[in-house]
Write an enzyme that holds these catalytic residues in place. Structure first.
Site, PDB file in Angstrom:
ATOM      1  N   ALA A   1      -4.992  -3.303  16.058  1.00 52.85           N
ATOM      2  CA  ALA A   1      -4.261  -3.850  14.792  1.00 52.85           C
ATOM      3  C   ALA A   1      -3.440  -2.681  14.374  1.00 52.85           C
ATOM      4  O   ALA A   1      -3.928  -2.023  13.428  1.00 52.85           O
ATOM      5  CB  ALA A   1      -5.555  -4.138  13.911  1.00 52.85           C
TER       6      ALA A   1
ATOM      7  N   SER B   1      -4.392   1.461   5.909  1.00 52.28           N
ATOM      8  CA  SER B   1      -4.983   1.115   7.150  1.00 52.28           C
ATOM      9  C   SER B   1      -5.514  -0.294   7.051  1.00 52.28           C
ATOM     10  O   SER B   1      -5.139  -0.951   6.441  1.00 52.28           O
ATOM     11  CB  SER B   1      -6.116   2.088   7.695  1.00 52.28           C
ATOM     12  OG  SER B   1      -6.520   1.924   9.009  1.00 52.28           O
ATOM     13  N   ASN B   2      -6.620  -0.887   8.100  1.00 49.60           N
ATOM     14  CA  ASN B   2      -7.192  -1.875   8.156  1.00 49.60           C
ATOM     15  C   ASN B   2      -8.653  -1.952   8.460  1.00 49.60           C
ATOM     16  O   ASN B   2      -8.987  -0.839   9.141  1.00 49.60           O
ATOM     17  CB  ASN B   2      -6.381  -3.013   8.726  1.00 49.60           C
ATOM     18  CG  ASN B   2      -6.165  -2.534  10.087  1.00 49.60           C
ATOM     19  OD1 ASN B   2      -7.045  -2.410  10.906  1.00 49.60           O
ATOM     20  ND2 ASN B   2      -4.760  -2.632  10.619  1.00 49.60           N
ATOM     21  N   TYR B   3      -9.210  -2.879   8.621  1.00 51.88           N
ATOM     22  CA  TYR B   3     -10.701  -2.958   8.732  1.00 51.88           C
ATOM     23  C   TYR B   3     -10.990  -2.904  10.095  1.00 51.88           C
ATOM     24  O   TYR B   3     -12.164  -3.041  10.824  1.00 51.88           O
ATOM     25  CB  TYR B   3     -11.444  -4.202   8.313  1.00 51.88           C
ATOM     26  CG  TYR B   3     -11.493  -3.977   6.525  1.00 51.88           C
ATOM     27  CD1 TYR B   3     -12.380  -3.082   6.174  1.00 51.88           C
ATOM     28  CD2 TYR B   3     -10.823  -4.965   5.867  1.00 51.88           C
ATOM     29  CE1 TYR B   3     -12.329  -2.921   4.751  1.00 51.88           C
ATOM     30  CE2 TYR B   3     -10.974  -4.839   4.349  1.00 51.88           C
ATOM     31  CZ  TYR B   3     -11.862  -3.738   3.935  1.00 51.88           C
ATOM     32  OH  TYR B   3     -11.814  -3.681   2.693  1.00 51.88           O
ATOM     33  N   SER B   4     -10.027  -2.901  11.241  1.00 52.97           N
ATOM     34  CA  SER B   4     -10.303  -3.012  12.779  1.00 52.97           C
ATOM     35  C   SER B   4     -11.165  -1.827  13.182  1.00 52.97           C
ATOM     36  O   SER B   4     -10.842  -0.744  12.571  1.00 52.97           O
ATOM     37  CB  SER B   4      -8.859  -2.836  13.387  1.00 52.97           C
ATOM     38  OG  SER B   4      -9.125  -2.513  14.872  1.00 52.97           O
TER      39      SER B   4
END
Ligand code: C5P
Length: 418
Positions: free
Chosen positions: A293, A226-229
């Site tokens: 994102a 995943s990502n930091y969004s």
């Protein structure tokens, strides 16, 4: 930040609000609601049903509203000379009618057009275009009964805004759907309704679909990429668009944020699920805003169960995810708008313009992420808005709410020109 200057805080100032209170246990919260609305600058009158008066005292409501409480459409017996037109003038006076809690009985009376007390009469005499907000609150089984649902559908078709009750513990001791929202949430709904009525926005009535937050791409049953969004930018856009009267659908990845008032939310996890949910609106929406994102790649296959750490090294094959915004941009019809974000590190404007061309966008919001002032996770953002025609607007560092409003201002301009 001075919150008292934000539009939603101003929406109630000087407004005339009728609170219709029916006979449900949630009526005990209404003196607090009246006080809150008064504090926000509204002038409040209470229309109390007969059974409502069993749950909350007329004296409390008269004290907090600093006005007479209305029940019957007839003047009180002790004062028969009182003007007998209040049942018409009160409805005409109001900028909004709020019925909280709304019982099954009053929903039936309103749906059938009865005028047998002051509350029901105000519903009929309210001036056209003034919002009616109905907060049904009752036992979960009652709420789901076909007759209650039919009456709610009738009232919705008449233009009333129905706010779904919340889930939780009910007076019966059981858990279910049926709770009236807290006064702060009710006040926020009223503010949104007043704002969208007052607002001459071209977005009013348009259907806007917004993707927000990260996606999660499963590696095995307990791990993901995943990502930091945080989803804050997309949620801010959704809230601001709803305040302007748009019909907003927010397709949200896994985030820890409350749904903005008046917004329809669909929760998804992976890019594939987001694509599927978004695709259902491709033909019908007026504006598609890709603020999510979306993970660009996902593991080619999900490992069943939990991957053991036996090997010193493992390798994954990642395959490309669908590009949701691009899919929409390339198939949009005349009159539909596609808006995207471009999170860039180097050559920002050039890369953003390239994205605008490749994905066939009408507007791209260029930003960067340092995770301190702008981009992922933080509450502020610095956007450069690049329009298809070449117009570029560099916005300063703003709160995400303010940046969302500026983005919508630009979208409004584009809408006016198309
Ligand atoms: O190509 P890039 O990922 O930089 O494009 C960013 C824009 O495209 C954002 O608006 C994002 O929401 C959208 N996007 C998408 N689906 C993807 C990747 C990005 O909708 N798979």
């Amino acid at each position: 930040m001075n919150n008292s200057l934000t539009p939603s805080r101003r929406a109630l100032k000087g407004k005339n609000i009728i609170i219709g209170i029916c006979g449900g246990i949630a009526a005990y919260k209404t003196p607090q609601l009246v006080r809150l609305l008064k504090k926000k600058g509204a002038d409040v009158r209470v229309a109390l049903t007969e059974s409502g008066s069993r749950f909350v005292s007329e004296l409390s409501l008269a004290t907090v509203s600093q006005a007479q409480v209305y029940r019957s459409i007839f003047p009180p017996a002790e004062n028969p000379g009182t003007d007998f037109t209040t049942h018409i003038t009160l409805g005409e006076w109001a900028d909004a009618l709020v019925i909280a809690p709304a019982t099954a009985n009053t929903l039936a009376r309103l749906a059938a057009g009865f005028c047998d007390d002051m509350l029901a009469t105000c519903f009929i005499t309210l001036r056209p275009g003034k919002p009616v907000l109905i907060f049904p609150a009752m036992d979960g089984q009652m709420y789901l009964s076909p007759s209650v649902q039919r009456n709610l559908a009738t009232l919705k078709a008449l233009g009333a805004i129905i706010i779904e009750p919340e889930s939780g513990e009910l007076a019966s001791g059981q858990c279910g759907t049926g709770r009236m929202p807290e006064p702060e949430a009710i006040a926020a709904h009223i503010e949104s309704a007043l704002l969208s009525m007052d607002c001459p926005s071209v977005l009013r009535g348009r259907s806007i679909v917004i993707t927000a937050g990260p996606t999660r791409e499963k590696i095995d049953d307990v791990r993901f990429i995943s990502n930091y969004s945080s989803g804050k930018m997309g949620f801010a856009i959704a809230g601001a668009a709803a305040e302007r009267g748009a019909n907003v659908t927010l397709i949200a990845g896994p985030v820890n944020l409350d749904t903005p008032h008046g917004v329809e939310r669909i929760n998804v996890e992976s890019a594939a699920q987001m694509r599927e949910a978004a695709g259902n609106f491709f033909r019908s929406c007026d504006i598609f805003i890709g603020a999510a994102a979306v993970a660009d790649y996902r593991p080619a296959a999900v490992i069943p169960g939990k991957l053991k750490k036996n090997d010193p090294e493992i390798q994954f094959t990642l395959v490309k995810n669908p590009d949701i915004l691009s899919d929409f941009g390339l198939q949009k019809q005349t009159g539909q708008l596609a808006v995207g974000f471009a999170l860039e590190q180097d050559n920002g404007p050039a890369n953003a313009r390239k994205k605008l061309e490749e994905k066939n966008l009408d507007l791209v919001a260029l930003n960067f992420s340092d995770r301190k002032t702008s981009g992922f996770e933080v509450d502020t953002n610095m956007l450069t808005l690049i329009e298809r025609g070449g117009i570029t607007t560099e916005l300063p560092l703003l709160s995400k709410e303010e940046a969302a409003r500026k983005l919508l201002d630009t979208i409004e301009n584009i809408c006016r020109q198309t």
